[in-house]
Enzyme design. Structure first.
Site, PDB file in Angstrom:
ATOM      1  CE  LYS B  87      -4.250  -1.845   0.000  1.00  0.00           C
ATOM      2  NZ  LYS B  87      -5.140  -1.675  -1.044  1.00  0.00           N
ATOM      3  CD  GLU B 109     -10.171   3.324   0.432  1.00  0.00           C
ATOM      4  OE1 GLU B 109      -9.944   4.743   0.351  1.00  0.00           O
ATOM      5  OE2 GLU B 109      -9.423   2.655  -0.184  1.00  0.00           O
ATOM      6  CB  SER B 376      -0.169  -8.043  -0.866  1.00  0.00           C
ATOM      7  OG  SER B 376      -0.856  -8.732  -0.268  1.00  0.00           O
TER       8      SER B 376
END
Lengths: 261, 396
Positions: B87, B109, B376
């Site tokens: 991210k 969010e 991830s």
């Protein structure tokens, strides 16, 4: 024949909104009839959506209550047909438009949805998540079925106002202030400047909504436009009075309409 | 005339309230300007290197390969990035862009909390205000990340509407953006939402596949046979796929969250169970009922617990360029434990969905085949929830 113009033919228009099916769909017809009797000029019928991203807490809650009571698009079509035909009470003859979200229309099949609207006598459609850029997908079909797609203009529209107004049909929905739907204590946007640009571009009437709840606010908004739209204040009455909200909603609509006369 | 922008085949577009249109138009203009601006790119590259710790490793999982007895498995270690997930790639790019646009406040969010933590991190580091919207259910199952965000100076707003998960957090962040636009950038965390977000987020995440390409050519002298990544909205997957899209011999495999199974209602597998719709600013596939009401989806993984998928994935699915498979909670938890024991790497439960599919296909493939699995994120945040899944209560 489309009737939207009739809403603006008797002075300033008062336009109440109701989420169909809150608290359940059997309660809605009496409220709609009470609105007509109290002098509403046009009624916005909300088809509930699970995730109404343009709504504040009051209408969000109304949407969820309506859905959990089993309200569906097809049942609302049937209810409107009954209202127009005068089944179960006095016929509703004033203009009415649907307000819902793009996915409700798209998933039903846009053409099939609009054909049903025409068949039962709906006069227009408001989709708050379809801006000018995406109109091409809906507006031509709306025109074909004579259920015009309302154009929305916001305080942030700036250079987009005349572009949007130029293609508007039915009526223009001018959003009074930033944010989502809901009662506001004051509205500070320079709406006068926006309506002047709209007026210099088109003859299509323009009504102001979002945040209006008092007769004084409605009066002030109608002074600079062709009408006032009220949703959350009505849904608050319904949230409180539930199945027996019709008399209270009627009284409120009468008071608001009087403020516009 | 009306020009619908940001289309991937049928999908994409800008289905948002008029109030937000000028904000996305302005964002698109700024992005077009800065994406080819050498000074901007240089600054971003420096942040990737010196702050996020890129390039992330491409690690040969020798024990896993040997144990499964088939294809060679490489892990793309996005879990080793600063803040522990991919991210940060997108957030550093968007925060830098927002700064250039004169914005002083970031809203976001978050589902699993990884995007929220990354946004809070960038805001702290770039001296911006930060508000993160997070479903109340997710705040409970990812309590550690809530604390991290607050520690970093962000305000975390609990979202109680709907299913109180990622979908509702996105809706609430969109509502907040319509309330306050002038000083605020909505730092959207996945390849979803209205144009230009799917493109911007993809471009910032594409660093993953750019690095994989270079690294695998260095190690193996050839491209991999398949690239696997988990898909919720799909940002680490599109990042892992992007530079391989023209290489038709490289299979691209997205692993969705099947939850308790795609034949149950408790699933978040959009490609497997959804259909075309319009929601959260985009046309794409969504889990929904016959009247277009968005379904209350479920997955053990808060990061994949979303009823839609990014529009570019929808298009890669339509064209057959990528394949999408569904992995159940149970399979993901098994993979979470397997990778921990086998390689000493605790993957995020999201990433464990991709590991699980690699465990299924690797044994059936010849030893000269190469799989790259993107990890991830790291799994520290999930330990309490997985312990709970296995019937064990732990306290930190």
């Amino acid at each position: 024949m489309n009737k939207i113009h009739e809403a603006f033919a008797h002075g300033k228009a008062f336009i109440p909104f109701i989420t169909c099916g809150d608290p359940d769909l059997s309660a809605t017809p009496a409220i709609v009839r009470a609105m007509q009797e109290a002098g509403a000029d046009l009624i916005e019928l909300g088809i509930p959506f699970s995730d109404p991203t343009a709504e504040g807490p009051v209408i969000q809650a109304a949407n969820l209550r309506a859905l959990s009571a089993g309200t569906t698009t097809d049942k609302i079509f049937q209810m409107v047909d009954d209202l127009r035909q005068g089944r179960g009470g006095e016929a509703v003859t004033i203009p009415m438009v649907f307000m819902t979200y793009a996915n409700v229309v798209y998933s039903y099949g846009t053409e099939r949805f609009l054909a049903r609207c025409r068949q039962i006598g709906m006069d227009g459609l408001i989709l708050p998540d379809v801006p000018y850029e995406e109109r091409g997908e809906f507006a031509p079909l709306c025109d074909q079925f004579d259920v015009p797609l309302t154009s929305m203009i916001a305080p942030t529209s700036h250079d987009r106002i005349s572009m949007i107004a130029r293609e508007a049909k039915g009526f223009i929905y001018l959003i009074s202030s930033l944010g989502v739907t809901g009662v506001r204590s004051s509205i500070t946007t320079d709406l006068d400047a926006i309506t002047q640009v709209i007026r210099s571009t088109t003859d299509v009437p323009c009504a102001i909504g979002f945040g209006i709840s008092t007769p004084a606010q409605a009066h002030a908004m109608a002074e600079i436009s062709d009408g006032a739209i009220v949703g959350s204040a009505i849904m608050r009455i319904i949230a409180k009075a539930g199945r027996h909200a019709a008399p209270a909603v009627g009284a409120y609509v009468r008071e608001m309409k009087n403020a516009l006369r | 005339m009306h020009e619908s922008k940001g289309r991937f085949g049928l999908h994409g577009g800008q289905y948002i309230p008029e109030t937000l249109m000028n904000a996305v138009v302005e964002l698109e203009k700024a992005y077009e300007q800065y994406k080819n601006d050498p000074a901007f790119q240089k600054e971003l590259a420096a942040l990737f290197r010196d702050y996020a710790g890129r390039p992330s490793l491409l690690y040969y999982a020798g024990r896993m390969t040997k144990d499964l007895g088939g294809a060679k498995i490489y892990l793309k270690r996005e879990d080793l990035n600063h803040t522990g997930a991919h991210k940060i790639n997108n957030v550093l790019g968007q925060a830098l862009l927002a700064k250039r646009m004169g914005k002083t406040r970031l809203i976001a969010e978050t589902g699993a909390g990884q995007h929220g933590v990354a946004t809070a991190t960038a805001a702290a580091f770039m001296d911006m205000d930060c508000v993160v919207f997070m479903g109340k259910t997710d705040m409970q199952r990812q309590a550690l990340n809530v604390y991290r965000m607050r520690l970093l100076g962000a305000e975390v707003v609990p979202v109680t509407t709907g299913t109180a998960t990622l979908k509702d957090a996105v809706s609430e962040a969109m509502r907040e953006w319509t309330r306050r636009i002038d000083d605020t950038h909505y730092c959207l965390g996945s390849v979803m939402g209205p144009h230009p977000f799917p493109t911007i987020v993809r471009d910032f995440q594409a660093v993953i596949s750019r690095e994989i390409r270079t690294q695998i050519l260095e190690k193996e002298g050839r491209l991999p046979d398949a690239v696997l990544a988990c898909v919720g909205g799909g940002s680490n997957a599109i990042g892992s796929f992007y530079h391989f899209i023209p290489d038709k011999d490289v299979r691209l495999i997205g692993c969705e969250a099947a939850g308790r199974g795609i034949d149950t209602r408790e699933t978040a597998a959009t490609i497997a169970t959804g259909r075309e719709g319009i929601f959260h600013g985009m046309k794409s596939y969504f889990c929904q009922d016959e009247y277009g009401q968005i379904a209350p989806v479920y997955s053990i993984s808060a990061g994949l617990d979303y009823p839609g998928i990014g529009p570019e994935h929808a298009w890669l699915h339509d064209t057959g360029r990528a394949e999408y498979v569904a992995i159940t909670d149970e399979e993901a938890v098994n993979a979470f434990e397997y990778l921990s024991r086998t390689e000493g790497i605790i993957p995020a439960i999201e990433s464990a969905h991709a590991v699980a599919y690699a465990m299924k296909i690797a044994p059936k493939l010849p030893k000269d085949k190469i799989l790259v699995v993107t990890l991830s994120g790291r799994g520290d945040k999930d330990c309490a929830a997985i312990a709970r899944y296995r019937g064990e209560e732990i306290s930190e």
